[in-house]
Design an enzyme around this catalytic site. Sequence first.
Site, PDB file in Angstrom:
ATOM      1  N   CYS A   2       0.839  -1.201   0.000  1.00  0.00           N
ATOM      2  CA  CYS A   2       0.000   0.000   0.000  1.00  0.00           C
ATOM      3  C   CYS A   2       0.874   1.250   0.000  1.00  0.00           C
ATOM      4  O   CYS A   2       2.046   1.210   0.290  1.00  0.00           O
ATOM      5  CB  CYS A   2      -0.859   0.011   1.257  1.00  0.00           C
ATOM      6  SG  CYS A   2      -1.881  -1.447   1.423  1.00  0.00           S
ATOM      7  N   ARG A  27       3.330   2.146  -7.485  1.00  0.00           N
ATOM      8  CA  ARG A  27       3.449   0.968  -6.607  1.00  0.00           C
ATOM      9  C   ARG A  27       2.333  -0.036  -6.846  1.00  0.00           C
ATOM     10  O   ARG A  27       2.376  -1.158  -6.365  1.00  0.00           O
ATOM     11  CB  ARG A  27       3.398   1.406  -5.126  1.00  0.00           C
ATOM     12  CG  ARG A  27       4.520   2.309  -4.683  1.00  0.00           C
ATOM     13  CD  ARG A  27       4.154   3.051  -3.417  1.00  0.00           C
ATOM     14  NE  ARG A  27       4.030   2.185  -2.275  1.00  0.00           N
ATOM     15  CZ  ARG A  27       5.012   1.973  -1.384  1.00  0.00           C
ATOM     16  NH1 ARG A  27       6.171   2.565  -1.572  1.00  0.00           N
ATOM     17  NH2 ARG A  27       4.856   1.174  -0.354  1.00  0.00           N
ATOM     18  N   TRP A  74      -3.060  -1.992  -1.788  1.00  0.00           N
ATOM     19  CA  TRP A  74      -2.741  -3.136  -2.638  1.00  0.00           C
ATOM     20  C   TRP A  74      -3.130  -4.346  -1.812  1.00  0.00           C
ATOM     21  O   TRP A  74      -2.443  -4.713  -0.873  1.00  0.00           O
ATOM     22  CB  TRP A  74      -1.256  -3.137  -2.988  1.00  0.00           C
ATOM     23  CG  TRP A  74      -0.969  -3.913  -4.223  1.00  0.00           C
ATOM     24  CD1 TRP A  74      -1.147  -3.513  -5.520  1.00  0.00           C
ATOM     25  CD2 TRP A  74      -0.504  -5.252  -4.311  1.00  0.00           C
ATOM     26  NE1 TRP A  74      -0.802  -4.504  -6.388  1.00  0.00           N
ATOM     27  CE2 TRP A  74      -0.408  -5.592  -5.685  1.00  0.00           C
ATOM     28  CE3 TRP A  74      -0.146  -6.209  -3.390  1.00  0.00           C
ATOM     29  CZ2 TRP A  74       0.032  -6.837  -6.139  1.00  0.00           C
ATOM     30  CZ3 TRP A  74       0.295  -7.446  -3.831  1.00  0.00           C
ATOM     31  CH2 TRP A  74       0.366  -7.740  -5.193  1.00  0.00           C
ATOM     32  N   ASN A 100       0.325  -0.201   5.846  1.00  0.00           N
ATOM     33  CA  ASN A 100       0.975  -0.963   4.782  1.00  0.00           C
ATOM     34  C   ASN A 100       1.728  -2.088   5.475  1.00  0.00           C
ATOM     35  O   ASN A 100       2.516  -1.844   6.385  1.00  0.00           O
ATOM     36  CB  ASN A 100       1.951  -0.084   3.994  1.00  0.00           C
ATOM     37  CG  ASN A 100       2.703  -0.906   2.939  1.00  0.00           C
ATOM     38  OD1 ASN A 100       2.200  -1.934   2.481  1.00  0.00           O
ATOM     39  ND2 ASN A 100       3.909  -0.493   2.596  1.00  0.00           N
ATOM     40  N   GLY A 101       1.447  -3.337   5.079  1.00  0.00           N
ATOM     41  CA  GLY A 101       2.161  -4.467   5.689  1.00  0.00           C
ATOM     42  C   GLY A 101       1.206  -5.639   5.879  1.00  0.00           C
ATOM     43  O   GLY A 101       0.106  -5.669   5.337  1.00  0.00           O
ATOM     44  N   GLU A 484      15.111 -20.734 -16.036  1.00  0.00           N
ATOM     45  CA  GLU A 484      14.765 -19.373 -15.611  1.00  0.00           C
ATOM     46  C   GLU A 484      15.936 -18.419 -15.811  1.00  0.00           C
ATOM     47  O   GLU A 484      15.762 -17.293 -16.279  1.00  0.00           O
ATOM     48  CB  GLU A 484      14.309 -19.387 -14.145  1.00  0.00           C
ATOM     49  CG  GLU A 484      14.060 -18.035 -13.526  1.00  0.00           C
ATOM     50  CD  GLU A 484      13.045 -17.169 -14.264  1.00  0.00           C
ATOM     51  OE1 GLU A 484      12.298 -17.700 -15.107  1.00  0.00           O
ATOM     52  OE2 GLU A 484      13.005 -15.962 -14.008  1.00  0.00           O
ATOM     53  N   LYS A 488      15.770 -15.038 -18.178  1.00  0.00           N
ATOM     54  CA  LYS A 488      16.126 -13.695 -17.683  1.00  0.00           C
ATOM     55  C   LYS A 488      17.106 -13.025 -18.635  1.00  0.00           C
ATOM     56  O   LYS A 488      16.946 -11.880 -19.025  1.00  0.00           O
ATOM     57  CB  LYS A 488      16.760 -13.790 -16.292  1.00  0.00           C
ATOM     58  CG  LYS A 488      15.794 -13.965 -15.156  1.00  0.00           C
ATOM     59  CD  LYS A 488      14.947 -12.767 -14.834  1.00  0.00           C
ATOM     60  CE  LYS A 488      13.564 -12.697 -15.349  1.00  0.00           C
ATOM     61  NZ  LYS A 488      12.672 -13.771 -15.458  1.00  0.00           N
ATOM     62  N   GLU A 491      15.550 -12.281 -22.244  1.00  0.00           N
ATOM     63  CA  GLU A 491      14.433 -11.327 -22.370  1.00  0.00           C
ATOM     64  C   GLU A 491      14.855  -9.892 -22.059  1.00  0.00           C
ATOM     65  O   GLU A 491      14.159  -8.961 -22.464  1.00  0.00           O
ATOM     66  CB  GLU A 491      13.249 -11.738 -21.504  1.00  0.00           C
ATOM     67  CG  GLU A 491      13.449 -11.613 -20.014  1.00  0.00           C
ATOM     68  CD  GLU A 491      12.151 -11.915 -19.263  1.00  0.00           C
ATOM     69  OE1 GLU A 491      11.054 -11.646 -19.779  1.00  0.00           O
ATOM     70  OE2 GLU A 491      12.234 -12.439 -18.145  1.00  0.00           O
ATOM     71  N   HIS A 507      23.542 -35.292 -25.764  1.00  0.00           N
ATOM     72  CA  HIS A 507      22.539 -35.709 -26.775  1.00  0.00           C
ATOM     73  C   HIS A 507      22.360 -34.658 -27.851  1.00  0.00           C
ATOM     74  O   HIS A 507      21.293 -34.557 -28.451  1.00  0.00           O
ATOM     75  CB  HIS A 507      21.221 -35.999 -26.054  1.00  0.00           C
ATOM     76  CG  HIS A 507      21.363 -37.055 -25.005  1.00  0.00           C
ATOM     77  ND1 HIS A 507      21.429 -38.401 -25.298  1.00  0.00           N
ATOM     78  CD2 HIS A 507      21.525 -36.956 -23.662  1.00  0.00           C
ATOM     79  CE1 HIS A 507      21.596 -39.090 -24.181  1.00  0.00           C
ATOM     80  NE2 HIS A 507      21.663 -38.236 -23.178  1.00  0.00           N
ATOM     81  N   LYS A 606       4.069  -6.682 -19.475  1.00  0.00           N
ATOM     82  CA  LYS A 606       4.148  -7.238 -18.121  1.00  0.00           C
ATOM     83  C   LYS A 606       3.132  -8.358 -17.927  1.00  0.00           C
ATOM     84  O   LYS A 606       3.393  -9.324 -17.251  1.00  0.00           O
ATOM     85  CB  LYS A 606       3.908  -6.147 -17.073  1.00  0.00           C
ATOM     86  CG  LYS A 606       4.032  -6.618 -15.628  1.00  0.00           C
ATOM     87  CD  LYS A 606       5.376  -7.234 -15.351  1.00  0.00           C
ATOM     88  CE  LYS A 606       5.469  -7.899 -13.986  1.00  0.00           C
ATOM     89  NZ  LYS A 606       6.703  -8.726 -13.841  1.00  0.00           N
TER      90      LYS A 606
HETATM   91  C1  AGP Z   1       8.910 -13.258 -16.804  1.00  0.00           C
HETATM   92  O1  AGP Z   1      10.199 -12.661 -16.739  1.00  0.00           O
HETATM   93  C2  AGP Z   1       8.178 -12.903 -18.038  1.00  0.00           C
HETATM   94  N1  AGP Z   1       7.938 -11.503 -18.033  1.00  0.00           N
HETATM   95  C3  AGP Z   1       6.976 -13.767 -18.376  1.00  0.00           C
HETATM   96  O2  AGP Z   1       7.490 -15.022 -18.744  1.00  0.00           O
HETATM   97  C4  AGP Z   1       5.918 -14.014 -17.266  1.00  0.00           C
HETATM   98  O3  AGP Z   1       6.473 -14.811 -16.258  1.00  0.00           O
HETATM   99  C5  AGP Z   1       4.737 -14.785 -17.904  1.00  0.00           C
HETATM  100  O4  AGP Z   1       4.168 -13.945 -18.881  1.00  0.00           O
HETATM  101  C6  AGP Z   1       3.672 -15.207 -16.894  1.00  0.00           C
HETATM  102  O5  AGP Z   1       3.088 -14.075 -16.334  1.00  0.00           O
HETATM  103  P1  AGP Z   1       2.138 -14.269 -15.043  1.00  0.00           P
HETATM  104  O6  AGP Z   1       3.011 -14.850 -13.958  1.00  0.00           O
HETATM  105  O7  AGP Z   1       1.633 -12.902 -14.713  1.00  0.00           O
HETATM  106  O8  AGP Z   1       1.037 -15.217 -15.415  1.00  0.00           O
END
Ligand code: AGP
Length: 611
Positions: A2, A27, A74, A100-101, A484, A488, A491, A507, A606
């Site tokens: 929040c 935020r 939030w 907030n918390g 992962e 990172k 992307e 393989h 996002k």
């Molecule tokens: C993560 O770095 C990416 N931006 C993307 O893979 C993300 O994790 C994926 O779109 C899933 O999003 P969500 O967790 O909001 O469902």
Amino acid sequence: MCGIVGYIGSKNAVEVILAGLHRLEYRGYDSAGVAVVNNKGLEYIKSVGKLKVLDAKIAEHPLSGSLGIGNTRWATHGEPSEANSHPHFDDKMEIALVHNGIIENFHELREQLEKEGVKFRSQTDTETIVHLVRKYYEGDLFKAVQRALKDLRGAYAIGVICKNNPDVLVAARHGSPLIVGLGEDEGYIASDVPAIMKYTRNVIYLDNGQVCEIRRDNIKIEDVDGKPIPVNVHRVEWDDSAAEKEGYPHFMLKEIFQQAEVLQNTLRGRVEEGSDEVKLQDMNISEDELRSCQKIFIVACGTAWHAGMVGKYLIEKFARVPVELDLASEFRYRDPIIPPNTILIAVSQSGETADTLEAIRIAKRRGAKVASIVNVVGSSVARESHGVIYQQAGPEIGVASTKAYTSQCMCLALFTIWLGLIRGTLTRAQAKEMIAHLRAIPSKVDYILKHHEIVKELASMPEYRDAQSCFYLGRNFNYPSALEGALKLKEISYIHAEGYAAGEMKHGPIALVTDTFPVVCIAVKGDTYEKMVSNIQEIKARKGLVISVATEGDDDIIAHSRHVIYVPECYEPFSPIVVAVPLQLFAYYVAVNRGCDVDQPRNLAKSVTVE
Ligand code: AGP
């Protein structure tokens, strides 16, 4: 997470508060509200949705006063609604409070207060605080707040006002940030510097356990036991943009560095020190259903899918339930076989990913029970699931997921222990040991963050910064870590990176390895350590550029690696949470060195709310 703003002075508090809340909009929030003390007593306006809704309400019903508090909420406990939005009030509508918390013991506090006749108006943990303040209020607001805080367990940053104390604004914090701003015969409180920077750059950063009484011409700080605390005023030199990121150059780096605190928050209210049980309040799946469950699906996308893979390894090893892991975009079209007594776990930070949502709907239509691990309270995934585990990670602004990933892995570890206890595949003693390992993780993450310079230096080396392509290799629990780590890097730096199960090298993929080919190898101590060392030797024999992620104190790995990034010793099943952090930092610093737009990488959004 929040946003809080408060004011006492000669300006109209409502204008100051609204302007401040708008500066905190980055935020993330789902509702808002303001309360003021004026010659009519205590007045307030609250609204659901964006601040412009609150602005419009206040334009229609003008509100003013020289003392006030406001909040952008939030949600963590209780859906986004007017009743749940802040400020919250005591029974007599004389005291208003914003927070907030996360209050970990709010269930028992609420039960006790209800036994004492208190009538709650909301589902929030916050409301317990204002009723406690009322319980101890005997005319001195500061003392009442001081006493109330002694009953709380958890994280809080609060602002409190009372119609009977029009010359006093009270603030306190423990675990959630709160600053006090000093003006000419006026005082401010805020969650973050941007909210008040247009009025003052003289700020006090409250520390944990501190309570502050702000008057127009005086500031008093004490701890909860009444011990006076010296007032240290700092001068803020940031520009506006830097202030939103709390001085970090990017939201992504700020969120990477929030992870020790975020992981504490993910655990809050779910595991206690020394306990052998996990409390998951909102699962809404009966123990009988959990015991009779024959199969679990985990569906997600992207980074959330990698967290889901960590969950698969954990659940199968410790709860002994077969887990089928699916990319949600594949699950929805492959006509999956969903037998009776199936549970589907959806993992999603935003809770709005189209493919994940559709997977939930298909599973429900075919009789599965759906539990989701989600960060945004009241999101579509949360609302369409039978049960939910909220990540409690606060809003994630950077497009590349960091704190959301590690908190998802933490939630899946909690779920595994909880399920293992219910199904009897874990003893109380085993659960207690695993919980202790989980609780130790935030400090390990903090250690890595404090030693981030090592990773920053590696990321500046041309052979890594300018690489065309690279591999990330891992085994067992850290195979998803490799996936992962690669995601990172690719992307945000746009370097082609592939995560592989290390055993797969022979393989085919090893054909790519040359003396200009970096390979990040996750070789922390564990069941597959020796196998990983063999894989590293294979890479080295082909002159690959090996960066090993290894356990602190492992000197043997040095001979096989070009560079080593050490992480603290960690219980191997939970090591993906720890391993993720240096890989996030590596990707971040490489991307920055390549001049990439870290927070808004090209072609990415996002939340992928469309197919
Ligand atoms: C993560 O770095 C990416 N931006 C993307 O893979 C993300 O994790 C994926 O779109 C899933 O999003 P969500 O967790 O909001 O469902």
